[in-house]
Scaffold this motif. Structure first.
Motif, PDB file in Angstrom:
ATOM      1  N   UNK A  25       0.816  -1.213   0.000  1.00 24.27           N
ATOM      2  CA  UNK A  25       0.000   0.000   0.000  1.00 24.27           C
ATOM      3  C   UNK A  25       0.849   1.262   0.000  1.00 24.27           C
ATOM      4  N   UNK A  26       1.983   1.203   0.734  1.00 22.22           N
ATOM      5  CA  UNK A  26       2.895   2.353   0.771  1.00 22.22           C
ATOM      6  C   UNK A  26       4.197   1.945   1.450  1.00 22.22           C
ATOM      7  N   UNK A  27       5.299   2.592   1.078  1.00 21.61           N
ATOM      8  CA  UNK A  27       6.578   2.307   1.739  1.00 21.61           C
ATOM      9  C   UNK A  27       6.528   2.724   3.211  1.00 21.61           C
ATOM     10  N   UNK A  28       7.215   1.968   4.062  1.00 25.32           N
ATOM     11  CA  UNK A  28       7.274   2.275   5.493  1.00 25.32           C
ATOM     12  C   UNK A  28       8.608   1.820   6.063  1.00 25.32           C
ATOM     13  N   UNK A  29       8.972   2.407   7.191  1.00 27.13           N
ATOM     14  CA  UNK A  29      10.140   1.948   7.940  1.00 27.13           C
ATOM     15  C   UNK A  29       9.656   1.004   9.039  1.00 27.13           C
ATOM     16  N   UNK A  30      10.569   0.286   9.648  1.00 27.51           N
ATOM     17  CA  UNK A  30      10.237  -0.796  10.566  1.00 27.51           C
ATOM     18  C   UNK A  30       9.270  -0.453  11.685  1.00 27.51           C
ATOM     19  N   UNK A  61      16.343  -9.921   1.368  1.00 27.88           N
ATOM     20  CA  UNK A  61      17.332 -10.865   0.824  1.00 27.88           C
ATOM     21  C   UNK A  61      16.719 -11.731  -0.280  1.00 27.88           C
ATOM     22  N   UNK A  62      15.424 -12.039  -0.134  1.00 35.59           N
ATOM     23  CA  UNK A  62      14.714 -12.832  -1.139  1.00 35.59           C
ATOM     24  C   UNK A  62      14.209 -11.983  -2.306  1.00 35.59           C
ATOM     25  N   UNK A  63      14.532 -10.699  -2.282  1.00 32.77           N
ATOM     26  CA  UNK A  63      14.154  -9.736  -3.336  1.00 32.77           C
ATOM     27  C   UNK A  63      12.642  -9.521  -3.446  1.00 32.77           C
ATOM     28  N   UNK A  64      11.956  -9.712  -2.317  1.00 29.45           N
ATOM     29  CA  UNK A  64      10.521  -9.441  -2.266  1.00 29.45           C
ATOM     30  C   UNK A  64      10.268  -8.011  -1.814  1.00 29.45           C
ATOM     31  N   UNK A  65      11.277  -7.416  -1.189  1.00 27.18           N
ATOM     32  CA  UNK A  65      11.241  -6.013  -0.769  1.00 27.18           C
ATOM     33  C   UNK A  65      12.513  -5.341  -1.243  1.00 27.18           C
ATOM     34  N   UNK A  66      12.433  -4.034  -1.406  1.00 27.68           N
ATOM     35  CA  UNK A  66      13.653  -3.251  -1.608  1.00 27.68           C
ATOM     36  C   UNK A  66      13.693  -2.197  -0.513  1.00 27.68           C
ATOM     37  N   UNK A  67      14.888  -1.859  -0.114  1.00 27.03           N
ATOM     38  CA  UNK A  67      15.079  -0.921   0.981  1.00 27.03           C
ATOM     39  C   UNK A  67      15.881   0.279   0.481  1.00 27.03           C
ATOM     40  N   UNK A  68      15.589   1.430   1.060  1.00 23.92           N
ATOM     41  CA  UNK A  68      16.356   2.636   0.749  1.00 23.92           C
ATOM     42  C   UNK A  68      16.485   3.464   2.019  1.00 23.92           C
ATOM     43  N   UNK A  69      17.549   4.214   2.087  1.00 21.73           N
ATOM     44  CA  UNK A  69      17.756   5.084   3.234  1.00 21.73           C
ATOM     45  C   UNK A  69      16.974   6.367   3.040  1.00 21.73           C
ATOM     46  N   UNK A  70      16.451   6.891   4.148  1.00 16.76           N
ATOM     47  CA  UNK A  70      15.694   8.144   4.119  1.00 16.76           C
ATOM     48  C   UNK A  70      16.115   8.958   5.337  1.00 16.76           C
ATOM     49  N   UNK A  71      16.472  10.214   5.105  1.00 23.55           N
ATOM     50  CA  UNK A  71      16.851  11.093   6.210  1.00 23.55           C
ATOM     51  C   UNK A  71      15.630  11.383   7.075  1.00 23.55           C
ATOM     52  N   UNK A  72      15.843  11.356   8.384  1.00 22.25           N
ATOM     53  CA  UNK A  72      14.792  11.668   9.360  1.00 22.25           C
ATOM     54  C   UNK A  72      15.440  12.522  10.441  1.00 22.25           C
ATOM     55  N   UNK A  73      15.526  13.824  10.179  1.00 23.05           N
ATOM     56  CA  UNK A  73      16.238  14.710  11.096  1.00 23.05           C
ATOM     57  C   UNK A  73      17.720  14.392  11.031  1.00 23.05           C
ATOM     58  N   UNK A  74      18.326  14.151  12.181  1.00 27.29           N
ATOM     59  CA  UNK A  74      19.749  13.839  12.236  1.00 27.29           C
ATOM     60  C   UNK A  74      20.006  12.338  12.031  1.00 27.29           C
ATOM     61  N   UNK A  75      18.948  11.572  11.893  1.00 25.57           N
ATOM     62  CA  UNK A  75      19.071  10.119  11.748  1.00 25.57           C
ATOM     63  C   UNK A  75      18.721   9.678  10.334  1.00 25.57           C
ATOM     64  N   UNK A  76      18.964   8.424  10.088  1.00 24.87           N
ATOM     65  CA  UNK A  76      18.594   7.815   8.814  1.00 24.87           C
ATOM     66  C   UNK A  76      17.693   6.624   9.096  1.00 24.87           C
ATOM     67  N   UNK A  78      15.583   3.242   7.358  1.00 23.39           N
ATOM     68  CA  UNK A  78      15.513   2.340   6.215  1.00 23.39           C
ATOM     69  C   UNK A  78      14.031   2.158   5.901  1.00 23.39           C
ATOM     70  N   UNK A  79      13.657   2.550   4.698  1.00 18.00           N
ATOM     71  CA  UNK A  79      12.264   2.458   4.257  1.00 18.00           C
ATOM     72  C   UNK A  79      12.156   1.288   3.286  1.00 18.00           C
ATOM     73  N   UNK A  80      11.133   0.476   3.493  1.00 16.18           N
ATOM     74  CA  UNK A  80      10.927  -0.730   2.693  1.00 16.18           C
ATOM     75  C   UNK A  80       9.706  -0.581   1.807  1.00 16.18           C
ATOM     76  N   UNK A  81       9.782  -1.205   0.640  1.00 15.37           N
ATOM     77  CA  UNK A  81       8.617  -1.285  -0.242  1.00 15.37           C
ATOM     78  C   UNK A  81       8.675  -2.592  -1.011  1.00 15.37           C
ATOM     79  N   UNK A  82       7.516  -3.032  -1.483  1.00 16.46           N
ATOM     80  CA  UNK A  82       7.461  -4.312  -2.189  1.00 16.46           C
ATOM     81  C   UNK A  82       8.018  -4.170  -3.599  1.00 16.46           C
ATOM     82  N   UNK A  83       8.543  -5.257  -4.089  1.00 16.85           N
ATOM     83  CA  UNK A  83       8.977  -5.362  -5.480  1.00 16.85           C
ATOM     84  C   UNK A  83       7.871  -6.091  -6.245  1.00 16.85           C
ATOM     85  N   UNK A  84       8.026  -6.216  -7.542  1.00 14.77           N
ATOM     86  CA  UNK A  84       7.051  -6.980  -8.334  1.00 14.77           C
ATOM     87  C   UNK A  84       6.992  -8.423  -7.828  1.00 14.77           C
TER      88      UNK A  84
END
Length: 121
Positions: A25-30, A61-76, A78-84
């Protein structure tokens, strides 16, 4: 009997299903995902970060999700979203869940060929 404070033990596979569904539905962090599961299930199911993060890492690891870093103030974060591939797994998991759920509901209601409550005795 006091209300149950933990999830029923037969929920294996449910966290993965919910994670894939919510991330489709939408990318989210843990931590956001942990809260979204609680909200989506009306506070009936709660999977902590100790459960969710290993699943996220395995799905990535199974390539069902992809992760990217996203700045959140002084922290980073990891935001996840589904792959095809993840969306395909989700569709398969939903189909399986519906079949299993229907079969269990049928059995709980007495099953085919039930002859009343004597079958439960």
């Amino acid at each position: 009997m006091p209300p149950r404070t933990s999830n029923p033990p037969f929920l294996n596979g449910v966290p993965e299903l919910l994670i894939l569904r919510l991330l489709s539905q939408r990318p989210m962090y843990g931590y956001e995902l942990v809260q979204a599961i609680k909200l989506a299930t009306g506070n009936h199911l709660e999977f902590g970060e100790g459960c969710v993060y290993p699943i996220l890492h395995r799905l990535e690891a199974d390539k069902l999700l992809k992760a990217r870093e996203q700045a959140a103030g002084a922290r980073t974060r990891i935001v996840y979203e589904t792959t095809a591939r993840g969306r395909a797994r989700l569709a398969e998991s939903i189909s399986t869940w519906e079949r299993v759920s229907e079969a269990i509901n049928r059995a709980l209601q007495g099953g085919e060929g039930d002859h009343g409550s004597a079958a439960l005795a």
